[in-house]
Design a protein around this motif. Structure first.
Motif, mmCIF file in Angstrom:
data_model
loop_
_atom_site.group_PDB
_atom_site.id
_atom_site.type_symbol
_atom_site.label_atom_id
_atom_site.label_comp_id
_atom_site.label_asym_id
_atom_site.label_seq_id
_atom_site.Cartn_x
_atom_site.Cartn_y
_atom_site.Cartn_z
ATOM 1 N N LEU A 96 0.834 -1.195 0.000
ATOM 2 C CA LEU A 96 0.000 0.000 0.000
ATOM 3 C C LEU A 96 0.874 1.252 0.000
ATOM 4 O O LEU A 96 1.715 1.440 0.871
ATOM 5 C CB LEU A 96 -0.923 0.007 1.222
ATOM 6 C CG LEU A 96 -1.938 1.151 1.283
ATOM 7 C CD1 LEU A 96 -2.895 1.083 0.095
ATOM 8 C CD2 LEU A 96 -2.716 1.116 2.592
ATOM 9 N N GLY A 97 0.684 2.092 -0.991
ATOM 10 C CA GLY A 97 1.476 3.314 -1.127
ATOM 11 C C GLY A 97 2.720 3.152 -1.972
ATOM 12 O O GLY A 97 3.429 4.132 -2.223
ATOM 13 N N ALA A 98 2.996 1.921 -2.415
ATOM 14 C CA ALA A 98 4.198 1.684 -3.223
ATOM 15 C C ALA A 98 3.880 1.549 -4.705
ATOM 16 O O ALA A 98 4.736 1.153 -5.494
ATOM 17 C CB ALA A 98 4.925 0.427 -2.736
ATOM 18 N N ASN A 99 2.641 1.877 -5.084
ATOM 19 C CA ASN A 99 2.258 1.938 -6.500
ATOM 20 C C ASN A 99 1.652 3.306 -6.762
ATOM 21 O O ASN A 99 0.806 3.777 -5.996
ATOM 22 C CB ASN A 99 1.245 0.841 -6.842
ATOM 23 C CG ASN A 99 0.949 0.781 -8.325
ATOM 24 O OD1 ASN A 99 1.720 0.218 -9.106
ATOM 25 N ND2 ASN A 99 -0.165 1.382 -8.751
ATOM 26 N N PHE A 100 2.084 3.954 -7.833
ATOM 27 C CA PHE A 100 1.692 5.346 -8.093
ATOM 28 C C PHE A 100 1.418 5.506 -9.580
ATOM 29 O O PHE A 100 2.319 5.349 -10.407
ATOM 30 C CB PHE A 100 2.824 6.273 -7.644
ATOM 31 C CG PHE A 100 2.486 7.738 -7.680
ATOM 32 C CD1 PHE A 100 1.236 8.204 -7.310
ATOM 33 C CD2 PHE A 100 3.440 8.665 -8.057
ATOM 34 C CE1 PHE A 100 0.936 9.564 -7.323
ATOM 35 C CE2 PHE A 100 3.165 10.024 -8.074
ATOM 36 C CZ PHE A 100 1.902 10.473 -7.700
ATOM 37 N N ASN A 101 0.146 5.777 -9.906
ATOM 38 C CA ASN A 101 -0.246 5.956 -11.301
ATOM 39 C C ASN A 101 -0.570 7.413 -11.593
ATOM 40 O O ASN A 101 -1.261 8.081 -10.806
ATOM 41 C CB ASN A 101 -1.486 5.099 -11.614
ATOM 42 C CG ASN A 101 -1.168 3.628 -11.648
ATOM 43 O OD1 ASN A 101 -0.091 3.221 -12.073
ATOM 44 N ND2 ASN A 101 -2.114 2.801 -11.199
ATOM 45 N N LEU A 102 -0.105 7.876 -12.741
ATOM 46 C CA LEU A 102 -0.348 9.239 -13.194
ATOM 47 C C LEU A 102 -0.977 9.188 -14.586
ATOM 48 O O LEU A 102 -0.303 9.374 -15.606
ATOM 49 C CB LEU A 102 0.956 10.032 -13.222
ATOM 50 C CG LEU A 102 1.558 10.342 -11.844
ATOM 51 C CD1 LEU A 102 3.036 10.637 -11.950
ATOM 52 C CD2 LEU A 102 0.827 11.522 -11.212
ATOM 53 N N PRO A 103 -2.292 8.893 -14.658
ATOM 54 C CA PRO A 103 -2.960 8.860 -15.963
ATOM 55 C C PRO A 103 -3.135 10.272 -16.517
ATOM 56 O O PRO A 103 -3.491 11.205 -15.789
ATOM 57 C CB PRO A 103 -4.305 8.210 -15.647
ATOM 58 C CG PRO A 103 -4.539 8.469 -14.197
ATOM 59 C CD PRO A 103 -3.188 8.531 -13.550
ATOM 60 N N ILE A 122 5.836 16.780 -18.643
ATOM 61 C CA ILE A 122 6.995 17.037 -17.783
ATOM 62 C C ILE A 122 6.545 17.364 -16.357
ATOM 63 O O ILE A 122 7.206 16.972 -15.383
ATOM 64 C CB ILE A 122 7.862 18.157 -18.368
ATOM 65 C CG1 ILE A 122 8.490 17.705 -19.689
ATOM 66 C CG2 ILE A 122 8.944 18.579 -17.391
ATOM 67 C CD1 ILE A 122 9.403 16.501 -19.578
ATOM 68 N N LYS A 123 5.418 18.041 -16.220
ATOM 69 C CA LYS A 123 4.889 18.295 -14.871
ATOM 70 C C LYS A 123 4.589 16.972 -14.159
ATOM 71 O O LYS A 123 4.904 16.809 -12.974
ATOM 72 C CB LYS A 123 3.625 19.150 -14.957
ATOM 73 C CG LYS A 123 3.864 20.594 -15.402
ATOM 74 C CD LYS A 123 2.540 21.341 -15.525
ATOM 75 C CE LYS A 123 2.759 22.757 -16.047
ATOM 76 N NZ LYS A 123 1.458 23.469 -16.246
ATOM 77 N N ALA A 124 3.976 16.047 -14.878
ATOM 78 C CA ALA A 124 3.685 14.733 -14.290
ATOM 79 C C ALA A 124 4.974 13.983 -13.982
ATOM 80 O O ALA A 124 5.086 13.317 -12.943
ATOM 81 C CB ALA A 124 2.804 13.924 -15.243
ATOM 82 N N LEU A 125 5.956 14.084 -14.867
ATOM 83 C CA LEU A 125 7.238 13.414 -14.642
ATOM 84 C C LEU A 125 7.917 13.945 -13.390
ATOM 85 O O LEU A 125 8.499 13.171 -12.608
ATOM 86 C CB LEU A 125 8.136 13.594 -15.858
ATOM 87 C CG LEU A 125 9.526 12.967 -15.778
ATOM 88 C CD1 LEU A 125 9.441 11.457 -15.565
ATOM 89 C CD2 LEU A 125 10.327 13.282 -17.036
ATOM 90 N N ASP A 126 7.852 15.242 -13.164
ATOM 91 C CA ASP A 126 8.458 15.819 -11.955
ATOM 92 C C ASP A 126 7.791 15.265 -10.697
ATOM 93 O O ASP A 126 8.456 14.985 -9.691
ATOM 94 C CB ASP A 126 8.358 17.343 -11.993
ATOM 95 C CG ASP A 126 9.320 17.977 -12.994
ATOM 96 O OD1 ASP A 126 10.304 17.315 -13.385
ATOM 97 O OD2 ASP A 126 9.073 19.135 -13.388
ATOM 98 N N ILE A 127 6.466 15.100 -10.741
ATOM 99 C CA ILE A 127 5.749 14.515 -9.610
ATOM 100 C C ILE A 127 6.190 13.070 -9.400
ATOM 101 O O ILE A 127 6.430 12.617 -8.273
ATOM 102 C CB ILE A 127 4.228 14.591 -9.845
ATOM 103 C CG1 ILE A 127 3.771 16.053 -9.849
ATOM 104 C CG2 ILE A 127 3.472 13.790 -8.790
ATOM 105 C CD1 ILE A 127 2.340 16.243 -10.322
ATOM 106 N N ALA A 128 6.325 12.322 -10.505
ATOM 107 C CA ALA A 128 6.748 10.925 -10.426
ATOM 108 C C ALA A 128 8.141 10.802 -9.829
ATOM 109 O O ALA A 128 8.395 9.953 -8.963
ATOM 110 C CB ALA A 128 6.709 10.297 -11.809
ATOM 111 N N LEU A 129 9.052 11.652 -10.264
ATOM 112 C CA LEU A 129 10.434 11.566 -9.781
ATOM 113 C C LEU A 129 10.550 12.012 -8.326
ATOM 114 O O LEU A 129 11.426 11.523 -7.597
ATOM 115 C CB LEU A 129 11.346 12.394 -10.680
ATOM 116 C CG LEU A 129 11.521 11.832 -12.097
ATOM 117 C CD1 LEU A 129 12.363 12.780 -12.948
ATOM 118 C CD2 LEU A 129 12.149 10.444 -12.068
#
Length: 336
Positions: free
Chosen positions: A239-246, A257-264
């Protein structure tokens, strides 16, 4: 800079792909290798062959039952009177807990999620060496080398522990991440393919020792449809170790790039020491699947962001299909 490729990956040459009820040739063609290899070489990468680490690292992710299926199903299929040259399922269980049949037809339906992963005579050979390519890349990064590019084909991120799908048979990025974890690292997987890495998510969904992050076109109306939504965060220890940005269909460079910054930022908070990048290039504005709209400059910016993480990077090839800009886009990212 080093890149890994085994030419036996060319032998898998799927002929059938069904979409919207129409059968055409699969876009996951051996010719992708030549375009991607040229793009990487132009960015200064020198190619070497992978070592054979055996079945152990693959079996650390995939079940023995599934591996037996992949190795034997084509020979069994050819014994069916009137069977087509490729193994393509026509019936599926309603649940993974349903009974396991002895029939080759039934097992095909159990282990192949869709009609995009036909199995031919050389599929196992190519998938095996695609996985070994990722394993060799993982070993090089574990040894302290950086920016290793593993030209894996067929791709892997739609493959679950016991289920092929979406052109994928063995989950190369997951195999590499588990190899790194067993060597004492704390890996994260960042999937930038236009399609959600549903197999990767499924493999690690109840585990907290590998972070899985995916940026992709919103699956509400895009493959793989049933996975990749923002509310999917993992279960149990995961729980909390999977993160999706659709992302909305047609999203371009700036919002990506905004989403990529959040992912990184999430990768940094996980405390990863190695980043496995599931490197799909089908987010391109020119890709046949037309999910997102990333340009050459956008791929350069993605590469720039990855470099600035300061992490050791293993780049594992996923999607990205034949277009005039496929090689250029890989070149832009790798140069950065």
């Amino acid at each position: 800079m080093k890149a890994i490729l085994d030419d036996r990956q060319r032998k898998h040459d799927p002929q059938n792909f069904m979409a919207n009820g129409v059968i055409s040739r699969s876009p996951e063609q051996p010719a992708r290798i030549d375009v991607l290899k040229s793009g990487a070489q132009a960015a200064g990468y020198a190619f070497a062959e992978p070592k054979d680490a055996g079945l152990g690292p693959i079996a650390a992710i995939h079940t023995a039952e599934y591996l037996s299926f992949l190795k034997t199903i084509h020979a069994r299929w050819t014994r069916i009177d009137g069977a087509a040259p490729e193994v393509i399922p026509n019936i599926h269980p309603a649940n993974r807990t349903d009974s396991y049949p002895k029939s080759a037809i039934g097992q095909a339906g159990y282990h192949q999620a869709d009609t995009a992963c036909p199995i031919s005579e050389h599929t196992w050979l190519s998938a095996y060496w695609s996985a070994q390519t990722a394993i060799t890349g993982a070993d090089l990064v574990s040894g302290g080398e950086n920016n290793i590019y593993a030209l894996c084909r067929p791709p892997g991120h739609h493959a679950f522990t016991d289920l092929a799908g979406g052109f994928c048979f063995l989950n190369n990025a997951a195999i590499a991440a588990e190899r790194l974890r067993q060597k004492g690292h704390r890996p994260a997987i960042l999937d930038v393919d236009v399609h959600h890495g549903n197999g990767t998510q499924g493999i690690f969904y109840r585990r907290g020792d590998v972070l899985t992050v995916s940026i992709h076109a919103d699956p509400a109306r895009f493959y793989p449809f049933f996975w990749g939504h923002a509310h999917e965060r993992g279960e149990g220890e995961g729980l909390g170790a999977n993160f999706n940005l659709p992302l909305q269909r047609g999203t371009g460079d700036d919002d990506y790039i905004k989403a990529l910054d959040i992912a990184l930022a999430r990768v940094a908070d996980f405390g990863a020491d190695i980043l496995v990048v599931a490197l799909g290039l089908d987010a391109s504005i020119d890709d046949p699947f037309q999910g997102l709209a990333i340009t050459y400059e956008g791929f350069r910016r993605i590469g720039d962001r990855l470099r600035n993480t300061g992490l050791l990077l293993l780049l594992v090839q996923e999607g990205g299909y034949l277009s005039e800009t496929l090689g250029d886009n890989l070149n832009a990212l790798l140069k950065a």
